[in-house]
Motif scaffolding. Structure first.
Motif, short mmCIF file in Angstrom:
data_model
loop_
_atom_site.label_atom_id
_atom_site.label_comp_id
_atom_site.label_asym_id
_atom_site.label_seq_id
_atom_site.Cartn_x
_atom_site.Cartn_y
_atom_site.Cartn_z
N THR A 83 1.91 1.72 -3.50
CA THR A 83 0.81 2.26 -4.30
C THR A 83 0.70 3.77 -4.13
O THR A 83 0.56 4.52 -5.10
CB THR A 83 -0.52 1.60 -3.90
N ILE A 102 -1.56 1.21 -13.89
CA ILE A 102 -0.66 1.02 -12.76
C ILE A 102 0.51 0.12 -13.15
O ILE A 102 1.66 0.38 -12.79
CB ILE A 102 -1.41 0.45 -11.54
N SER A 153 -2.80 -3.71 -8.97
CA SER A 153 -1.57 -3.74 -9.77
C SER A 153 -1.63 -4.80 -10.86
O SER A 153 -1.09 -4.62 -11.95
CB SER A 153 -0.35 -3.99 -8.86
N SER A 195 -5.25 6.02 -3.86
CA SER A 195 -4.17 6.30 -2.90
C SER A 195 -4.74 6.44 -1.49
O SER A 195 -4.12 6.00 -0.51
CB SER A 195 -3.41 7.56 -3.30
N TYR A 246 -7.20 7.35 -9.34
CA TYR A 246 -5.99 6.98 -8.61
C TYR A 246 -5.79 7.85 -7.37
O TYR A 246 -5.15 7.42 -6.40
CB TYR A 246 -4.79 7.03 -9.54
N ASN A 264 0.82 -1.22 0.00
CA ASN A 264 0.00 0.00 0.00
C ASN A 264 0.85 1.26 0.00
O ASN A 264 0.49 2.25 -0.65
CB ASN A 264 -0.96 -0.01 1.20
N PRO A 279 -3.84 -3.75 -3.05
CA PRO A 279 -2.79 -3.30 -3.97
C PRO A 279 -2.41 -4.35 -5.00
O PRO A 279 -2.04 -4.02 -6.13
CB PRO A 279 -1.61 -2.97 -3.05
#
Length: 313
Positions: free
Chosen positions: A48, A300, A294, A67, A63, A45, A290
């Motif tokens: 990220t 990402i 991903s 976050s 995004y 995380n 995450p």
């Protein structure tokens, strides 16, 4: 426990968390597993958050919210996991009365924040797919900040409902809580006062938040599905749907587990099953988010490759 003379009863000053198991071998195994999960959660995380902040290609509303979802995952896991790890290593794991209230409040804050953020991300996908030309207007920086304020204020109000109700309850023994963290339902079970109103208030607040956010997600995805089906291009359909798969996976895991823990009748499952489900939504899901985003998000993955290439070039 302290003695209160005028009322002739003892008041609990700490609680003993019974944890997941009494088996010493299983405790060691679980300690190693949970520790690894926690380390992956923090590193995944944090990565990220850093990736979204440093990569200009990810400076988009989706995004931005992701976050903050990563931040909420770190905080939710940290509220529960360190104390759980200690519980595996000691025979008796006390937590103070106020420490229990703080742990209950922090899990309520970030659990609700996750609900709001997942709903906001669903609305973001709805706007991006249904009204792409108006996306920059409807999801401006000001609007995103307003959504974020609503998420954290909602989380704070949810936390207040649980924390205030906790302090209204009286605990005069026993002080053994059959859980690995200070969850509200096991605390109500050991309370010696009338818990009907203190239990109803947080249930109403948390239930309202859950229902409202689930409705936003359902309506958003109904309109997204309608829009996708109206597209003439198969490539356009695939691209539109691919932007939603990671979020749909995260939503299904989180709300599915929360519904199992808090919405199903207690008579349908055991305390041990409840503990396992609680581990999943408070420890495992923060690690999975995450990974899900991903592996299933091209932006990402592309940004990560570019950043790694720049570091090691």
């Amino acid at each position: 426990m302290d003695f209160l003379g005028p009322w002739n009863y003892t008041v609990v000053t700490d609680f003993i968390l019974l944890g997941l198991t009494d088996d010493p071998v299983l405790r060691v195994i679980l300690f190693v597993i949970i520790l690894c999960i926690y380390l992956v959660t923090i590193s995944g995380n944090l990565s990220t958050i850093v990736l979204i902040r440093t990569s200009s290609q990810l400076h988009h509303p989706m995004y931005f919210f992701l976050s903050h979802l990563a931040f909420a995952d770190i905080c939710l896991s940290t509220s529960v996991t360190p104390n759980m790890l200690v519980n595996f290593l000691v025979q008796r794991n006390p937590i103070s009365y106020h420490g229990c209230g703080m742990q209950l409040g922090s899990t309520a804050v970030f659990g609700a924040v996750e609900c709001f953020l997942l709903a906001t991300m669903a609305y973001d996908r709805f706007v991006a797919i249904r009204n792409p030309l108006l996306y920059s207007t409807k999801m401006s920086t000001r609007v995103c900040v307003q959504f974020l304020i609503v998420a954290y204020v909602g989380g704070f109000l949810n936390s207040c409902s649980f924390t205030i109700s906790f302090y209204v309850l009286l605990f005069c023994g026993p002080n053994h809580v059959n859980h690995f963290f200070c969850d509200f339902a096991p605390l109500v079970e050991v309370s010696c006062s009338d818990s009907s109103i203190p239990a109803a208030v947080p249930s109403f607040v948390a239930g309202s938040i859950t229902v409202a956010t689930v409705l936003v997600i359902l309506v958003s995805y109904i309109y997204i599905l309608i829009t996708i089906l109206k597209m003439n291009s198969n490539e356009g359909r695939h691209k539109a749907f691919s932007t939603c798969t990671a979020h749909l996976t995260a939503v299904t895991l989180y709300f599915g587990t929360v519904a199992f823990v808090y919405a199903m009748p207690k008579s349908t499952f055991s305390t041990d099953q409840n503990k396992v489900a609680s581990v999943f939504y408070s420890v495992v899901i923060p690690m999975l988010n995450p990974i899900i985003y991903s592996l299933r998000n091209g932006d990402i993955k592309g940004a990560l490759k570019r950043e790694l290439g720049r570091i090691f070039s």
